[in-house]
Write a protein that holds these residues in place. Structure first.
Motif, PDB file in Angstrom:
ATOM      1  N   ARG A   1      -9.984  -1.077   3.504  1.00  0.00           N
ATOM      2  CA  ARG A   1     -10.105  -1.546   4.884  1.00  0.00           C
ATOM      3  C   ARG A   1      -8.883  -2.353   5.305  1.00  0.00           C
ATOM      4  O   ARG A   1      -8.385  -2.231   6.422  1.00  0.00           O
ATOM      5  N   TRP A   2      -8.382  -3.191   4.400  1.00  0.00           N
ATOM      6  CA  TRP A   2      -7.165  -3.956   4.720  1.00  0.00           C
ATOM      7  C   TRP A   2      -5.988  -3.023   4.962  1.00  0.00           C
ATOM      8  O   TRP A   2      -5.197  -3.237   5.884  1.00  0.00           O
ATOM      9  N   LEU A   3      -5.836  -2.005   4.115  1.00  0.00           N
ATOM     10  CA  LEU A   3      -4.721  -1.080   4.277  1.00  0.00           C
ATOM     11  C   LEU A   3      -4.800  -0.340   5.610  1.00  0.00           C
ATOM     12  O   LEU A   3      -3.777   0.045   6.180  1.00  0.00           O
ATOM     13  N   LYS A   4      -6.009  -0.161   6.115  1.00  0.00           N
ATOM     14  CA  LYS A   4      -6.186   0.512   7.402  1.00  0.00           C
ATOM     15  C   LYS A   4      -6.185  -0.473   8.575  1.00  0.00           C
ATOM     16  O   LYS A   4      -6.377  -0.074   9.721  1.00  0.00           O
ATOM     17  N   GLY A   5      -5.979  -1.767   8.276  1.00  0.00           N
ATOM     18  CA  GLY A   5      -5.838  -2.757   9.341  1.00  0.00           C
ATOM     19  C   GLY A   5      -7.121  -3.431   9.766  1.00  0.00           C
ATOM     20  O   GLY A   5      -7.201  -4.013  10.846  1.00  0.00           O
ATOM     21  N   ASP A   6      -8.149  -3.406   8.922  1.00  0.00           N
ATOM     22  CA  ASP A   6      -9.433  -4.021   9.253  1.00  0.00           C
ATOM     23  C   ASP A   6      -9.747  -5.075   8.206  1.00  0.00           C
ATOM     24  O   ASP A   6     -10.155  -4.761   7.096  1.00  0.00           O
TER      25      ASP A   6
ATOM     26  N   PHE B   1     -12.362   6.030  -0.163  1.00  0.00           N
ATOM     27  CA  PHE B   1     -12.633   5.196   1.006  1.00  0.00           C
ATOM     28  C   PHE B   1     -11.627   5.442   2.132  1.00  0.00           C
ATOM     29  O   PHE B   1     -11.967   5.356   3.306  1.00  0.00           O
ATOM     30  N   LEU B   2     -10.382   5.739   1.761  1.00  0.00           N
ATOM     31  CA  LEU B   2      -9.364   5.979   2.790  1.00  0.00           C
ATOM     32  C   LEU B   2      -9.603   7.298   3.516  1.00  0.00           C
ATOM     33  O   LEU B   2      -9.421   7.391   4.738  1.00  0.00           O
ATOM     34  N   GLY B   3      -9.984   8.330   2.781  1.00  0.00           N
ATOM     35  CA  GLY B   3     -10.211   9.639   3.385  1.00  0.00           C
ATOM     36  C   GLY B   3      -9.296  10.696   2.796  1.00  0.00           C
ATOM     37  O   GLY B   3      -8.240  10.394   2.218  1.00  0.00           O
ATOM     38  N   ALA B   4      -9.696  11.949   2.948  1.00  0.00           N
ATOM     39  CA  ALA B   4      -8.974  13.069   2.340  1.00  0.00           C
ATOM     40  C   ALA B   4      -7.626  13.342   2.988  1.00  0.00           C
ATOM     41  O   ALA B   4      -6.833  14.123   2.464  1.00  0.00           O
ATOM     42  N   ASP B   5      -7.356  12.723   4.134  1.00  0.00           N
ATOM     43  CA  ASP B   5      -6.062  12.946   4.800  1.00  0.00           C
ATOM     44  C   ASP B   5      -4.983  12.003   4.272  1.00  0.00           C
ATOM     45  O   ASP B   5      -3.844  12.047   4.735  1.00  0.00           O
ATOM     46  N   TRP B   6      -5.335  11.155   3.289  1.00  0.00           N
ATOM     47  CA  TRP B   6      -4.352  10.247   2.691  1.00  0.00           C
ATOM     48  C   TRP B   6      -3.825  10.845   1.388  1.00  0.00           C
ATOM     49  O   TRP B   6      -4.602  11.233   0.519  1.00  0.00           O
TER      50      TRP B   6
END
Length: 387
Positions: A141-146, A188-193
Motif C-alpha cells: 500500500r505504501w508503494l502505491k501511495g496509500d 498485493f500489488l497486482g499482476a501488472d507489476w
C-alpha cells in the motif's frame, strides 16, 4: 467339449462388505488429503521439507565456514576489518556474510522465518509468517501511495490471472534474498507489476529463480545499477538489508535516478538509531557488545542510520519524507515469542547436522532485545520522489 460349449458357471458376486473393504483405503486416503488441505499449508510443508533436505545434504565444509564466519560481526569499521583480514578485507567480509547465509537461510525456514526477517507483532493470535504477510500488505500500500491506517485485508491478494496482463509497472527489492517477500508483495500489488530483485548471494538467488521474479546477482553498494534505466521503476524498497548499505547518500542518489517521479522508496522494517545521546555509540563497550550480539542474531551488516540521517540523505536528491511507522515493543515481543521454536530448531540442527547454532549465537536474543529497547528501534520510513 469345445471352449464355447462349456456351460457358464455363475461367478459369486462381491458382497457389500467386500466392496466397502476395497474402497475404504481409497476413501481414507482422499479424506486424509482433504484434511491436510484444511489444516496444513502445503506450501509451508514443502518449504520446511526442502530446508530439512538441504540441512542434511550440505557438505561439512559449509558448516565449518558458517561457524568461522561469525567473527565478522565483531568489527565495526573499515580500519578494524583491514587490521583483522588484511588488504583483501572487503572480499573477506563479503565471503563471510555469504557463508553465514548459506546455512542460516535453511535454519530460518525451520523457525517460520523463511523470509529471513521477524515481523512486528500486529496480531498477537498469529505467528511470524502471518504477521509478515500483514506487514507486506502494508508495504504494498505504501508503494502505491496509500499510507492511511487500514486493517489488514487478506482478500487483497490477487489470484493468478488466466490471461497475464501486460506489465506496466515495476518494483525493485534491494537485497531480495530468495525472492519470497517480492513474490508475496506481487500478490498485493497486482499482476501488472513486474517484480525485480537484486542480491549478492548466488546460493539464495538460485532459489529465487524458481519464483515468478526477475533477479540479478549484484552488490547493492556497487552503483550505478547499470541494468536499470533512468526513471524506469515505479517503487523500490530495502527490507532488513539497509545495514549493509555503506553510503546512504549515494544510495538515495541512485534511487532518484531509477525511480519515476512521484514513486516511493521504503526503508522497510529495519533498525533505526536514536538521533540524540541515547543512540548507539560504538565507543561504549556495552553498546558495542549488544550491537555485536544483535548483528549475530540478525546476520546484519554494520551500519545503523538514524531517521535524521535518512531524511537528510534522501532530501538531497529530491525525496520528501512522507511517512514513518515505529514498532518498538511490538518488535521486541515478536523476537521473544519466536524464542522457543528457535531453540528447538537449533537443538535439532545440533543433533542431526552436527552444527551448534547457539555456539555462535549464545545470548544473542537477550542482547538484541536489550539493543532494541536501549539504543535503537525498529521502524519503516517512506520517501517519495518529487515531480
Amino acid at each position: 467339449m469345445s471352449q464355447s460349449d462349456k456351460p457358464l458357471v455363475p461367478q459369486p458376486r462381491r458382497s457389500g462388505c467386500g466392496l466397502f473393504c476395497c474402497a475404504l483405503p481409497v476413501l481414507l486416503l482422499a479424506l486424509s488429503a482433504r484434511l491436510a488441505g484444511l489444516f496444513l499449508d502445503v506450501e509451508d510443508v514443502y518449504e520446511k521439507g526442502f530446508a530439512l533436505y538441504n540441512i542434511l545434504t550440505l557438505p561439512q565444509q559449509a558448516y565449518e565456514e558458517f561457524l568461522q564466519s561469525y567473527d565478522v560481526y565483531d568489527y565495526a569499521s573499515d580500519k578494524e576489518l583491514e587490521d583483522a583480514y588484511g588488504e583483501d578485507w572487503r572480499n573477506v567480509e563479503m565471503r563471510k556474510h555469504k557463508h553465514t547465509y548459506t546455512v542460516i537461510q535453511y535454519y530460518c525456514a525451520l523457525v517460520s522465518c523463511q523470509k529471513m526477517y521477524v515481523a512486528p507483532l500486529f496480531n498477537t493470535m498469529k505467528g511470524n509468517e502471518e504477521n509478515q504477510v500483514i506487514y507486506e500488505y502494508q508495504l504494498a500500500r505504501w508503494l502505491k501511495g496509500d499510507w492511511d491506517d487500514q486493517p489488514f485485508n487478506g482478500g487483497a491478494r490477487r489470484a493468478a490471472d488466466a490471461v497475464v496482463p501486460k506489465k506496466t509497472k515495476r518494483v525493485l527489492e534491494v537485497g531480495c534474498g530468495q525472492g519470497r517477500i517480492l513474490q508475496e508483495l506481487g500478490r498485493f500489488l497486482g499482476a501488472d507489476w513486474e517484480l525485480m530483485g537484486m542480491n549478492l548471494d548466488g546460493n539464495q538467488l538460485r532459489h529465487a529463480k524458481e519464483r515468478p521474479v526477475e533477479v540479478r546477482m549484484r552488490d547493492m553498494n556497487h552503483m550505478p545499477y547499470d541494468w536499470i534505466a533512468n526513471a524506469s521503476v515505479d517503487g523500490a524498497y530495502n527490507l532488513g538489508a539497509v545495514t549493509f548499505q555503506r553510503d546512504l547518500e549515494e544510495h538515495a542518489q541512485e534511487m532518484a535516478r531509477i525511480l519515476t517521479p512521484g514513486s516511493r522508496f521504503v526503508v522497510a522494517c529495519d533498525w533505526t538509531n536514536f538521533d540524540d545521546e541515547k543512540g548507539l555509540n560504538l565507543q561504549d563497550p556495552e553498546h558495542r557488545r549488544l550491537w555485536s550480539g544483535a548483528r549475530r542474531l540478525g546476520a546484519a551488516g554494520r551500519y545503523c542510520y538514524s531517521e535524521k540521517e535518512y531524511v537528510a540523505a534522501f532530501a538531497k536528491h529530491n525525496f520528501k519524507h512522507v511517512h514513518s511507522e515505529v514498532y518498538g515493543a511490538r518488535y521486541v515481543q515478536a523476537l521473544h515469542d519466536m524464542d522457543t521454536v528457535r531453540r528447538l530448531a537449533a537443538e535439532w540442527m545440533k543433533t542431526v547436522a552436527k552444527v551448534d547454532i547457539f555456539g555462535a549465537l549464545d545470548q544473542a536474543l537477550t542482547m538484541m532485545q536489550r539493543f532494541g529497547r536501549l539504543f535503537t528501534y525498529c521502524a519503516s520510513h517512506v520517501f517519495e520522489l518529487q515531480r
